[in-house]
Design an enzyme around this catalytic site. Structure first.
Site, PDB file in Angstrom:
ATOM      1  N   GLY B  41       0.836  -1.199   0.000  1.00 43.02           N
ATOM      2  CA  GLY B  41       0.000   0.000   0.000  1.00 43.02           C
ATOM      3  C   GLY B  41       0.869   1.246   0.000  1.00 43.02           C
ATOM      4  O   GLY B  41       1.920   1.291   0.660  1.00 43.02           O
ATOM      5  N   GLY B  43      -0.551   4.587   0.281  1.00 43.63           N
ATOM      6  CA  GLY B  43      -1.283   5.765   0.723  1.00 43.63           C
ATOM      7  C   GLY B  43      -0.468   6.533   1.744  1.00 43.63           C
ATOM      8  O   GLY B  43       0.756   6.403   1.809  1.00 43.63           O
ATOM      9  N   LEU B  44      -1.152   7.327   2.568  1.00 39.51           N
ATOM     10  CA  LEU B  44      -0.407   8.143   3.522  1.00 39.51           C
ATOM     11  C   LEU B  44       0.421   7.289   4.475  1.00 39.51           C
ATOM     12  O   LEU B  44       1.575   7.601   4.754  1.00 39.51           O
ATOM     13  CB  LEU B  44      -1.367   9.040   4.304  1.00 39.51           C
ATOM     14  CG  LEU B  44      -1.935  10.200   3.488  1.00 39.51           C
ATOM     15  CD1 LEU B  44      -2.928  10.988   4.319  1.00 39.51           C
ATOM     16  CD2 LEU B  44      -0.830  11.109   2.979  1.00 39.51           C
ATOM     17  N   ALA B  45      -0.147   6.187   4.960  1.00 37.76           N
ATOM     18  CA  ALA B  45       0.601   5.350   5.905  1.00 37.76           C
ATOM     19  C   ALA B  45       1.708   4.583   5.186  1.00 37.76           C
ATOM     20  O   ALA B  45       2.872   4.626   5.602  1.00 37.76           O
ATOM     21  CB  ALA B  45      -0.347   4.394   6.617  1.00 37.76           C
ATOM     22  N   HIS B 267     -20.524   8.599   6.764  1.00 35.70           N
ATOM     23  CA  HIS B 267     -20.255  10.032   6.716  1.00 35.70           C
ATOM     24  C   HIS B 267     -21.533  10.792   6.358  1.00 35.70           C
ATOM     25  O   HIS B 267     -22.208  10.443   5.400  1.00 35.70           O
ATOM     26  CB  HIS B 267     -19.163  10.287   5.684  1.00 35.70           C
ATOM     27  CG  HIS B 267     -18.536  11.636   5.807  1.00 35.70           C
ATOM     28  ND1 HIS B 267     -19.233  12.791   5.604  1.00 35.70           N
ATOM     29  CD2 HIS B 267     -17.274  12.009   6.117  1.00 35.70           C
ATOM     30  CE1 HIS B 267     -18.413  13.822   5.782  1.00 35.70           C
ATOM     31  NE2 HIS B 267     -17.225  13.369   6.101  1.00 35.70           N
ATOM     32  N   ARG B 338     -19.430  12.922  13.179  1.00 33.36           N
ATOM     33  CA  ARG B 338     -20.067  12.325  12.012  1.00 33.36           C
ATOM     34  C   ARG B 338     -21.175  11.337  12.350  1.00 33.36           C
ATOM     35  O   ARG B 338     -22.217  11.317  11.706  1.00 33.36           O
ATOM     36  CB  ARG B 338     -19.001  11.631  11.168  1.00 33.36           C
ATOM     37  CG  ARG B 338     -18.057  12.637  10.572  1.00 33.36           C
ATOM     38  CD  ARG B 338     -16.913  11.994   9.834  1.00 33.36           C
ATOM     39  NE  ARG B 338     -16.090  13.048   9.240  1.00 33.36           N
ATOM     40  CZ  ARG B 338     -14.955  12.849   8.586  1.00 33.36           C
ATOM     41  NH1 ARG B 338     -14.487  11.629   8.440  1.00 33.36           N
ATOM     42  NH2 ARG B 338     -14.296  13.856   8.074  1.00 33.36           N
ATOM     43  N   GLU B 454      -5.353   3.188   8.068  1.00 33.81           N
ATOM     44  CA  GLU B 454      -6.734   2.705   8.197  1.00 33.81           C
ATOM     45  C   GLU B 454      -6.792   1.184   8.328  1.00 33.81           C
ATOM     46  O   GLU B 454      -7.762   0.644   8.868  1.00 33.81           O
ATOM     47  CB  GLU B 454      -7.563   3.173   6.990  1.00 33.81           C
ATOM     48  CG  GLU B 454      -9.060   2.930   7.170  1.00 33.81           C
ATOM     49  CD  GLU B 454      -9.914   3.393   5.980  1.00 33.81           C
ATOM     50  OE1 GLU B 454      -9.382   4.110   5.109  1.00 33.81           O
ATOM     51  OE2 GLU B 454     -11.099   3.037   5.938  1.00 33.81           O
TER      52      GLU B 454
END
Lengths: 255, 671
Positions: B41, B43-45, B267, B338, B454
């Site tokens: 992965g 993504g940000l992580a 959301h 949320r 996540e």
């Protein structure tokens, strides 16, 4: 939704893989709602093809909200189709009429070889970034405080506008020379406008342009089609800025 | 004693992370070069972990299924990233961010992890600015902030509505620097299909090259799973089409416990669905609730007139509008968290006040903000007698500068101008707080296998606050994992390269090949999407915003049935040795069909309402909080970590009891 929706004829480029020859194939879809996105229309076609036992059309897509840059497609002779300021996934069928024939091709450029059907290989873009699309600082977090260097809002905003490039390649596909100048200049500009990027500005522009040429992208002849077709409205000014940066770096570099 | 050891360091909460870093093992730079780490992965992580680990000296192999690491779905995050900088002088602090996050998560997160997150948050902003991330600035040249739900301070940093994009491109640029140096080997268009365990330790993965279909073996001394959440188990969500739970599910089936699968974030502000052909849902950032007011008509006749097209929302007088969030939650108003906002929208729509054809939409209205900003802008520009039209024009310009891309996105999808008429919105599945169970070091129950971002369960409890996902992803990848992984890898310096010709690799590769052959061999009559949509319907109807025991029991049966039908009736055209998107989807949906059942099982097991998990059986019956979710701390103050036993319905529950030493357990009130 009014009526039963649109009936459309689709002429789609089919190509088994990079080695094989491709050709246009004709398909019909019916009952297409004007509220569908273009890719949802292709989903309908693919569901139809699967149910007929034939292979669906391969196309790149992911976020379907216009930000990942994965979707492409050359639709009726325009990258991302007839609407402005959108990617193909945000293009909606209300832009078309019942009975239309729609031509769908992959992005075409020497540096973007076809992988299959409408999928192309854009890894040349990544390699240009490897050559200099970064600020050489480590990710320790032990830098100075984020507010230590004030940046004029106008500069920060311009850097942001350049940084919104999604790397989709529409600029290359739209250019008669298949030039990647808009894409490369967006990254060069983002850093050239910020104090953090100025330190390595010379090496960056020289290295990125060298890699761009190596990948087989064409030259820029200031036609401006890239700016018109860019889904994020990246400005031609960035190309002018990169040319200035490149020229001054070429003259003043220490050899 | 539970088999789960969270390995939370001793000492006062504010010293835990510092002490831990001082005491854990470190690998010397020369040895790091000899150690391989796989990161799945980008993504940000995953992106930030890959870059940081490579910088430190490890040999990193990164994998993503997209055509470039820059396309990971973090790119689509809109609103912002939290950090306890207190630049606005509104009393923010590490403690306050810690407190808000634990409370926002409805007291189902792990205190020590959340405190660490708050502690490193400020470094993230420093780091990103140094990398050239163009955050929004004020005219004085300093960074601007805005507010998000569930908090009373302005601590959110942003880059218009494209914060995720800018942060991800920052991490991508840090990766590119290392790819250019040969420290990261990037495998794009590759999908991880199994984890290889040798002598009880994670030693590599089996991946499929999505272009050629080739099955590849990759070995490493540690494996990091940063593959995101599993929201697409609902078919329709704000996730990308390719977002999937496969990497996480594969390690679960190899021994990693799966924690709190039922904690899902629905959301509140997404564009409502328009038809059965819909492939995904689009988020409208929570940042819009800074300036947008949410309402439905007070009177049923107005609702009916709107639905039949006889009345426009702008024609409804102020006194005939029900700003239900401001009415029910005066302290937080439109900026409640949320889960609270979503349930309130559902309550109004269930009562019949939904404002579109499907009855599933409420208004998000910017007219008062446009007037407020317009008046201010007129004064600033010296236009003391500006006309009403001029004020509106100026106000719209301010709104455009803050949310321009979101308004454009809305207009393109809905074909309606949100500057002139209120947006219509409805809740949609967005994020999964549940995920792979990890200890304080982010290690799963498999030694040497880590989960970040996540994909893990760790920080958000039962509900995530806005602008905290970006914070957690980057905190895990830049600042936590690079330290904690060294503690484990210090014992690996003598191991040497991991061979890929061991019986364990043989077996894992054979399992993957068998799985693919089995899927390709079914040659049924229905597409993968058909089954995915069937699963999604069950999940949304029975395991969605409101859950009960009967519905959850039924969901498990239905999912089992869909799974059986899938394995008998799916049709995958094409060949396995080429680019085959249908095969890719089939592998992912096969996993969702198992994960969905565990999800429902977990939701049934947790007979309390907390955060995004709302059980109809557990509601406050009286008093000021009447009708609100009722948490049960006596019976459910634990993390539910499920162990795979061969069948999702037979998963074994392990409990990690949560301790709250620094924050008092209280009813979560936003009134």
């Amino acid at each position: 939704m009014s009526g039963k929706g649109m009936n459309l004829t689709l002429k789609i480029w089919r190509q088994k893989n990079a080695q094989s020859k491709g050709k246009m194939e004709t398909y019909n879809v019916s009952g297409i709602s004007e509220h569908m996105s273009f890719l949802e229309m292709l989903d309908v076609l693919n569901e139809q093809l699967i149910n007929e036992g034939t292979e669906p059309v391969a196309f790149d897509h992911d976020c379907r909200e216009g930000i990942c840059g994965m979707c492409s497609l050359y639709i009726n002779g325009e990258a991302h189709g007839p609407d402005r300021g959108v990617t193909t996934c945000q293009l909606h069928m209300r832009m078309f009429n019942d009975g239309d024939t729609i031509y769908i091709e992959p992005f075409r450029a020497k540096a973007f070889p076809v992988v299959k059907d409408l999928v192309v290989d854009r890894s040349a873009f990544d390699r240009i970034q490897h050559a200099g699309g970064f600020v050489s600082i480590n990710t320790s977090g032990n830098t100075q405080d984020a507010n230590a260097i004030p940046i004029p809002k106008a500069d920060a905003d311009k850097a942001f506008d350049a940084a919104t490039c999604i790397g989709c390649g529409a600029c290359v596909a739209s250019c008669k020379n298949a030039s990647a100048m808009l894409y490369v200049s967006a990254k060069v500009s983002q850093f050239a406008l910020l104090p953090q990027g100025k330190i390595e500005a010379k090496e960056r522009v020289l290295n990125m342009v060298e890699q761009m040429d190596e990948e087989g992208f064409g030259n820029c002849t200031n036609t401006g089609a890239c700016e018109v077709e860019c889904p994020k409205g990246i400005s031609l000014e960035n190309i002018a800025r990169m040319n200035r940066e490149y020229l001054s770096a070429s003259i003043t570099k220490e050899s | 004693m539970s088999v789960l050891d969270a390995k939370i360091p001793e000492g006062p909460i504010k010293d835990k992370w510092t002490n831990h870093k001082n005491n854990i093992n470190v690998v010397n730079p020369a040895n790091k070069r000899l150690i391989d780490v796989i990161v799945v992965g980008t993504g940000l992580a995953g992106g930030s972990a890959s870059a940081s680990l490579a910088e430190m000296g490890y040999s990193v192999k990164s994998f993503c299924f997209q055509d470039s690491p820059r396309r990971a779905h973090s790119i689509a995050a809109q609103g912002g990233i939290n950090a306890a900088k207190n630049y606005q002088n509104d009393g923010d602090s590490v403690y306050r961010l810690f407190y808000d996050t634990v409370k926002g998560g409805d007291y189902r997160g792990r205190e020590a992890n959340v405190y660490r997150l708050a502690e490193v948050s400020a470094n993230i902003i420093d780091q990103c600015v140094a990398q050239g991330v163009p955050f929004a600035r004020e005219y004085g040249g300093l960074l601007d902030n805005r507010s998000f739900g569930g908090v009373l301070v302005s601590r959110t940093f942003y880059a218009k509505g494209q914060t995720g994009q800018q942060l991800l491109l920052g991490a991508y640029s840090a990766m590119n620097r290392q790819i250019g140096k040969g420290k990261i080997k990037m495998y794009h268009r590759h999908e991880m299909l199994d984890l290889v365990i040798v002598d009880g330790k994670a030693r590599g993965i089996i991946a499929r090259n999505l272009i050629t279909g080739e099955i590849e073996r990759h070995s490493a001394h540690a494996v990091v799973i940063a593959s995101g959440g599993y929201g697409n188990v609902f078919f329709l969500s704000t996730n990308a089409m390719g977002s999937n739970g496969t990497a996480a599910w594969k390690i679960h089936k190899k021994g990693a416990f799966f924690a709190n699968p039922c904690y899902t974030q629905i959301h509140p502000t997404c564009i409502p669905r328009s038809g059965d052909y819909q492939s995904k849902l689009t988020l409208m950032s929570e940042s819009l609730r800074n300036d947008g007011r949410i309402w439905v008509p007070k009177n049923m006749e107005d609702v009916e007139a709107i639905r039949s097209g006889k009345l426009k929302p702008t024609q409804i007088a102020e006194e005939n509008r029900d700003y239900y969030l401001e009415r029910r939650y005066p302290a937080f108003g439109n900026l409640v968290p949320r889960d609270v906002a979503s349930r309130a929208a559902k309550e109004r729509c269930d009562a019949g006040y939904g404002v579109n054809q499907t009855g599933e939409a409420v208004y998000l209205d910017f007219s008062s903000a446009i007037q407020r900003y317009g008046k201010e802008a007129a004064l600033v520009q010296g236009e003391k007698n500006a006309s009403a039209e001029r004020i509106t024009e100026l106000g719209e310009e301010v709104i455009k500068s803050k949310y321009g891309n979101l308004f454009q996105m809305y207009e393109k999808i809905v074909d309606d101008n949100p500057y002139k008429t209120p947006m219509m919105i409805y809740p949609a599945v967005h994020y999964t707080m549940g995920g792979i169970w990890v200890d304080y070091n982010l290690m799963t129950t498999i030694p040497g296998c880590y989960a970040a971002g996540e994909a893990n369960f760790s920080d958000h409890g039962a509900n995530r606050l806005g602008a905290s996902a970006l914070m957690q992803g980057l905190a895990d990848g830049y600042f936590v994992l690079p330290y904690t992984i060294g503690d484990y890898l210090a014992d690996e310096i003598r191991t040497g390269p991991i061979a890929t010709d061991s019986p364990e690799f043989d077996q894992a590769e054979k399992d993957v090949n068998d799985l693919i052959d089995k899927l390709m061999g079914i040659q049924g009559t229905k597409s993968v999407d058909y089954f995915h949509k069937e699963l999604g319907k069950v999940m949304w109807n029975n395991v969605g915003m409101s859950r009960n025991a009967a519905g959850l029991t039924e969901a498990q049966e239905k999912i089992r049935k869909i799974r059986e039908e899938f394995w008998k009736g799916v049709r995958i055209p094409g060949d396995r040795n080429e680019l085959n998107p249908e095969l890719e989807k089939a592998i992912r949906v096969a996993d969702f069909l198992e994960l969905g059942e565990l999800f429902a099982k977990d939701a049934l097991d947790r007979n309390e309402s907390c955060g995004g998990h709302f059980r109809e059986e557990s509601v406050e019956e009286s008093g000021e909080q009447k009708g609100e979710a009722k948490r049960d701390d006596v019976n459910y103050k634990y993390v539910a970590a499920w162990e795979w036993t061969g069948d999702p319905g037979q998963a074994k529950l392990h409990k990690e009891e949560l301790e709250f030493n620094d924050i008092e357990l209280k009813q979560r009130s936003y009134k």
